[in-house]
Write an enzyme that holds these catalytic residues in place. Structure first.
Site, PDB file in Angstrom:
ATOM      1  N   TYR A 100       0.843  -1.188   0.000  1.00  0.00           N
ATOM      2  CA  TYR A 100       0.000   0.000   0.000  1.00  0.00           C
ATOM      3  C   TYR A 100       0.883   1.244   0.000  1.00  0.00           C
ATOM      4  O   TYR A 100       1.976   1.234  -0.540  1.00  0.00           O
ATOM      5  CB  TYR A 100      -0.995  -0.055   1.169  1.00  0.00           C
ATOM      6  CG  TYR A 100      -2.186   0.806   0.901  1.00  0.00           C
ATOM      7  CD1 TYR A 100      -2.992   0.588  -0.213  1.00  0.00           C
ATOM      8  CD2 TYR A 100      -2.490   1.881   1.724  1.00  0.00           C
ATOM      9  CE1 TYR A 100      -4.066   1.413  -0.498  1.00  0.00           C
ATOM     10  CE2 TYR A 100      -3.572   2.698   1.456  1.00  0.00           C
ATOM     11  CZ  TYR A 100      -4.351   2.462   0.340  1.00  0.00           C
ATOM     12  OH  TYR A 100      -5.416   3.279   0.054  1.00  0.00           O
ATOM     13  N   ARG A 155      -9.264  10.286  -7.852  1.00  0.00           N
ATOM     14  CA  ARG A 155      -8.396  10.973  -6.886  1.00  0.00           C
ATOM     15  C   ARG A 155      -7.556   9.933  -6.152  1.00  0.00           C
ATOM     16  O   ARG A 155      -7.807   9.596  -5.014  1.00  0.00           O
ATOM     17  CB  ARG A 155      -9.235  11.791  -5.895  1.00  0.00           C
ATOM     18  CG  ARG A 155      -8.444  12.800  -5.071  1.00  0.00           C
ATOM     19  CD  ARG A 155      -9.142  13.131  -3.780  1.00  0.00           C
ATOM     20  NE  ARG A 155      -9.271  11.976  -2.905  1.00  0.00           N
ATOM     21  CZ  ARG A 155      -8.317  11.549  -2.075  1.00  0.00           C
ATOM     22  NH1 ARG A 155      -7.144  12.145  -2.036  1.00  0.00           N
ATOM     23  NH2 ARG A 155      -8.533  10.486  -1.306  1.00  0.00           N
ATOM     24  N   LYS A 171      -5.866  -2.570  -1.058  1.00  0.00           N
ATOM     25  CA  LYS A 171      -6.723  -2.482   0.117  1.00  0.00           C
ATOM     26  C   LYS A 171      -7.263  -3.850   0.515  1.00  0.00           C
ATOM     27  O   LYS A 171      -7.277  -4.222   1.698  1.00  0.00           O
ATOM     28  CB  LYS A 171      -7.894  -1.521  -0.167  1.00  0.00           C
ATOM     29  CG  LYS A 171      -7.576  -0.055   0.107  1.00  0.00           C
ATOM     30  CD  LYS A 171      -7.687   0.256   1.583  1.00  0.00           C
ATOM     31  CE  LYS A 171      -7.219   1.654   1.939  1.00  0.00           C
ATOM     32  NZ  LYS A 171      -8.138   2.709   1.562  1.00  0.00           N
ATOM     33  N   GLU A 223     -13.613   4.105  -2.685  1.00  0.00           N
ATOM     34  CA  GLU A 223     -12.170   4.371  -2.573  1.00  0.00           C
ATOM     35  C   GLU A 223     -11.718   5.377  -3.629  1.00  0.00           C
ATOM     36  O   GLU A 223     -11.916   5.173  -4.827  1.00  0.00           O
ATOM     37  CB  GLU A 223     -11.387   3.059  -2.734  1.00  0.00           C
ATOM     38  CG  GLU A 223      -9.896   3.204  -2.531  1.00  0.00           C
ATOM     39  CD  GLU A 223      -9.513   3.551  -1.100  1.00  0.00           C
ATOM     40  OE1 GLU A 223      -8.479   4.214  -0.916  1.00  0.00           O
ATOM     41  OE2 GLU A 223     -10.253   3.174  -0.167  1.00  0.00           O
ATOM     42  N   ASP A 224     -11.124   6.461  -3.175  1.00  0.00           N
ATOM     43  CA  ASP A 224     -10.469   7.451  -4.044  1.00  0.00           C
ATOM     44  C   ASP A 224     -11.385   8.031  -5.116  1.00  0.00           C
ATOM     45  O   ASP A 224     -10.993   8.166  -6.278  1.00  0.00           O
ATOM     46  CB  ASP A 224      -9.198   6.854  -4.668  1.00  0.00           C
ATOM     47  CG  ASP A 224      -8.063   6.774  -3.652  1.00  0.00           C
ATOM     48  OD1 ASP A 224      -8.184   7.405  -2.601  1.00  0.00           O
ATOM     49  OD2 ASP A 224      -7.070   6.083  -3.920  1.00  0.00           O
ATOM     50  N   ASP A 282     -13.499   5.100   2.772  1.00  0.00           N
ATOM     51  CA  ASP A 282     -12.314   5.061   3.624  1.00  0.00           C
ATOM     52  C   ASP A 282     -11.558   6.380   3.606  1.00  0.00           C
ATOM     53  O   ASP A 282     -10.965   6.767   4.618  1.00  0.00           O
ATOM     54  CB  ASP A 282     -11.391   3.917   3.182  1.00  0.00           C
ATOM     55  CG  ASP A 282     -10.258   3.702   4.161  1.00  0.00           C
ATOM     56  OD1 ASP A 282     -10.527   3.568   5.367  1.00  0.00           O
ATOM     57  OD2 ASP A 282      -9.083   3.683   3.725  1.00  0.00           O
ATOM     58  N   ASP A 283     -11.559   7.091   2.487  1.00  0.00           N
ATOM     59  CA  ASP A 283     -10.854   8.369   2.412  1.00  0.00           C
ATOM     60  C   ASP A 283     -11.494   9.401   3.333  1.00  0.00           C
ATOM     61  O   ASP A 283     -10.801  10.243   3.903  1.00  0.00           O
ATOM     62  CB  ASP A 283     -10.857   8.894   0.968  1.00  0.00           C
ATOM     63  CG  ASP A 283     -10.317   7.860   0.000  1.00  0.00           C
ATOM     64  OD1 ASP A 283      -9.143   7.510   0.114  1.00  0.00           O
ATOM     65  OD2 ASP A 283     -11.093   7.391  -0.854  1.00  0.00           O
ATOM     66  N   ASN A 302      -0.683  11.786   1.783  1.00  0.00           N
ATOM     67  CA  ASN A 302      -0.004  10.653   1.143  1.00  0.00           C
ATOM     68  C   ASN A 302       0.242  10.948  -0.325  1.00  0.00           C
ATOM     69  O   ASN A 302      -0.497  11.717  -0.939  1.00  0.00           O
ATOM     70  CB  ASN A 302      -0.867   9.386   1.256  1.00  0.00           C
ATOM     71  CG  ASN A 302      -0.889   8.820   2.662  1.00  0.00           C
ATOM     72  OD1 ASN A 302       0.134   8.744   3.312  1.00  0.00           O
ATOM     73  ND2 ASN A 302      -2.066   8.435   3.119  1.00  0.00           N
TER      74      ASN A 302
END
Length: 532
Positions: A83, A137, A155, A227-228, A250-251, A392
């Site tokens: 990751y 993103r 993930k 996610e993203d 999760d973001d 990150n």
């Protein structure tokens, strides 16, 4: 050839004869322990992190038990490879390092109207956990299009290695709705649709078709993790689907929970509490506002004050300066709740001097934005300034751990999103906390699966954060670290899963009957890699 059943040189003589493998394998025999040692040797022989990533992914595609045994036994070494930060480089290069091995579903606009049919093409039917992205993103790297598939794959590998979710019950998905990244569109080897992103009603219908198809195929309580997704879609998709599916982002929520946990643990060092805290965010995207929302919720839970009142001590600073009432007409909707009646300040240092926050949280993806003047300003106000540089990958962090410690004369309580090595400063060893979402999401996923819950709420994220904070030892805090060792992630995930599952049974979000011994029930679900 099936990675779920392959044992490499671990097949016994009897199995080799029975499965007609004689002659196809060398005559030597290596059990799982020996193969892990050899895999570690091979991994460490690679000259770059991206080569190590490719090696690990090739191993996952050929020998699943060995891959997960390697991860579980060497999690501190492997986590940054599977990751962040290495997965960021892998996504940038994904079309160029594609290895012709099927892992996950690529659902594109060409499949509109038949997504339910496409799901039938996946060989496993008992799916419990889905991580899906539209690639808009990816970390702090922006639009990567279909090449963002590296994130769902990584993930879900951690859902298994850390949360014990069975690998055959995991499904990574990329929704290819186009890309606005001209470098991708002009790359002759780019694997995705060569068109700009769709938006509006067409986009929402496509995402909605996927969500409904997944629940129809795998059940109403299949856990689905956004996610993203880009800011303009992430919040509204979460708000729309949160009560209609067992889902979370999760973001927004995972990042929020891990940040809240670090804040809760820091109170044991600063001697502050929720009621006495004043928090300034540098960055007001989905991560920043997600953290702010969960902190406000935690303040509400712990003080009894209204959410609106709790927001009054949380401030956001975006690319145009402090979010405030005078800017209401220009603000994106997710920032409006934090537009306070204060004077505008354009620069971070001036905002710190004006507001006098106890906590500074960076979610800007702007490298070096926490310069010496910023850290010194926080240190002038606070005996123990809390500095979280959470962007990150590492190249986007607002400051380094060493900078935070040196510029605060060793007083900073520092955490980052990606890893930094321990720092020796004036004879004391400091361990930078890594606010890695891997502390949170595997346990939440396992808890959702173990309870059969039909929704995941803000309260579940709060419970996960409190559980994680309670697991930080006094010894870690003495080294200014607000997170437990990463090596303990599997047990941490178990504790979070039990807490989340207990909440589901207590609050009635599941129709399942509570097991008599919930901890043993959850532990019994956890996958342990082994050769049959």
């Amino acid at each position: 050839k099936n990675p779920s059943h392959n044992q490499g040189l671990g097949f016994s003589s009897e199995k080799r004869e029975k499965l007609k493998l004689e002659g196809l394998l060398p005559p030597g025999y290596l059990n799982l322990d020996a193969q892990v040692l050899l895999a570690v040797e091979q991994l460490r022989s690679k000259s770059s992190d991206i080569e190590k990533y490719i090696y690990l992914q090739t191993l996952q595609d050929t020998n699943e038990a060995l891959y997960f045994a390697l991860l579980i036994r060497n999690i501190y070494e492997c986590l940054p490879l599977v990751y962040t930060p290495t997965v960021g480089e892998a996504c940038q290069k994904f079309s160029h390092i594609y290895r012709q091995t099927p892992r996950g579903l690529y659902i594109s606009l060409k499949h509109k109207g038949k997504i339910r049919e496409i799901l039938e093409n996946w060989p496993e039917s008992d799916i419990k956990a889905i991580v899906f992205t539209d690639g808009e993103r990816i970390l702090g790297l922006g639009d990567q299009g279909i090449d963002g598939m590296g994130i769902p794959i990584g993930k879900l590998a951690l859902y298994t290695a850390l949360g014990g979710v069975n690998p055959w019950q995991c499904l990574p998905v990329t929704l290819d709705v186009g890309t606005n990244n001209s470098d991708k569109l002009n790359d002759p080897f780019y694997m995705g649709l060569r068109q700009n992103r769709i938006s509006g009603e067409e986009y929402d219908e496509f995402v909605g078709e996927f969500m409904n198809a997944a629940m129809d195929k795998y059940g109403r309580n299949v856990m689905m993790q956004f996610e993203d997704f880009g800011n303009k879609n992430a919040f509204r998709l979460l708000h729309y689907w949160q009560s209609k599916a067992c889902c979370f982002n999760d973001d927004i929520q995972g990042t929020a929970a891990v940040a809240l946990s670090g804040l809760l643990a820091s109170f044991r060092l600063t001697k502050l509490n929720m009621e006495s805290s004043k928090i300034l965010f540098f960055g007001a995207g989905e991560a920043g506002v997600g953290i702010a929302d969960l902190i406000a919720y935690a303040m509400h839970k712990e003080t009894g004050k209204s959410i609106e009142k709790c927001r009054e001590c949380i401030f956001l600073l975006d690319s145009k300066g402090l979010v405030c009432e005078s800017r209401l007409s220009e603000l994106q909707s997710h920032k409006v709740n934090y537009a306070h009646g204060i004077d505008h300040e354009a620069k971070l240092v001036e905002a710190i001097q004006k507001l006098k926050p106890n906590v500074l949280i960076g979610v800007s993806t702007i490298r070096n934005s926490f310069d010496k003047s910023v850290i010194e300003a926080m240190s002038e106000i606070n005996p123990r300034p809390v500095i979280f540089a959470l962007s990150n990958p590492t190249s986007k962090a607002e400051c380094t751990a060493r900078e935070a410690y040196e510029w605060s004369n060793g007083r900073a309580i520092f955490a980052s999103g990606s890893p930094f090595e321990p720092v020796l400063y004036k004879g004391k060893n400091y361990i930078p906390g890594q606010g890695n979402n891997a502390y949170i999401f595997p346990g939440i996923g396992l808890g959702a699966i173990a309870s059969g819950t039909k929704c995941l709420t803000d309260n579940d994220m709060y419970i996960a954060a409190k559980t994680l904070a309670s697991l930080v030892s006094d010894e870690r805090l003495e080294q200014s670290c607000t997170y437990p060792p990463l090596q303990e992630l599997r047990e941490i995930s178990l504790e979070i899963a039990v807490a989340v599952a207990e909440s589901a049974f207590k609050n009635g979000t599941t129709a399942d009957e509570r097991p008599g011994n919930l901890r043993e029930h959850v532990r019994g679900l956890m996958y342990e890699p082994a050769f049959e």
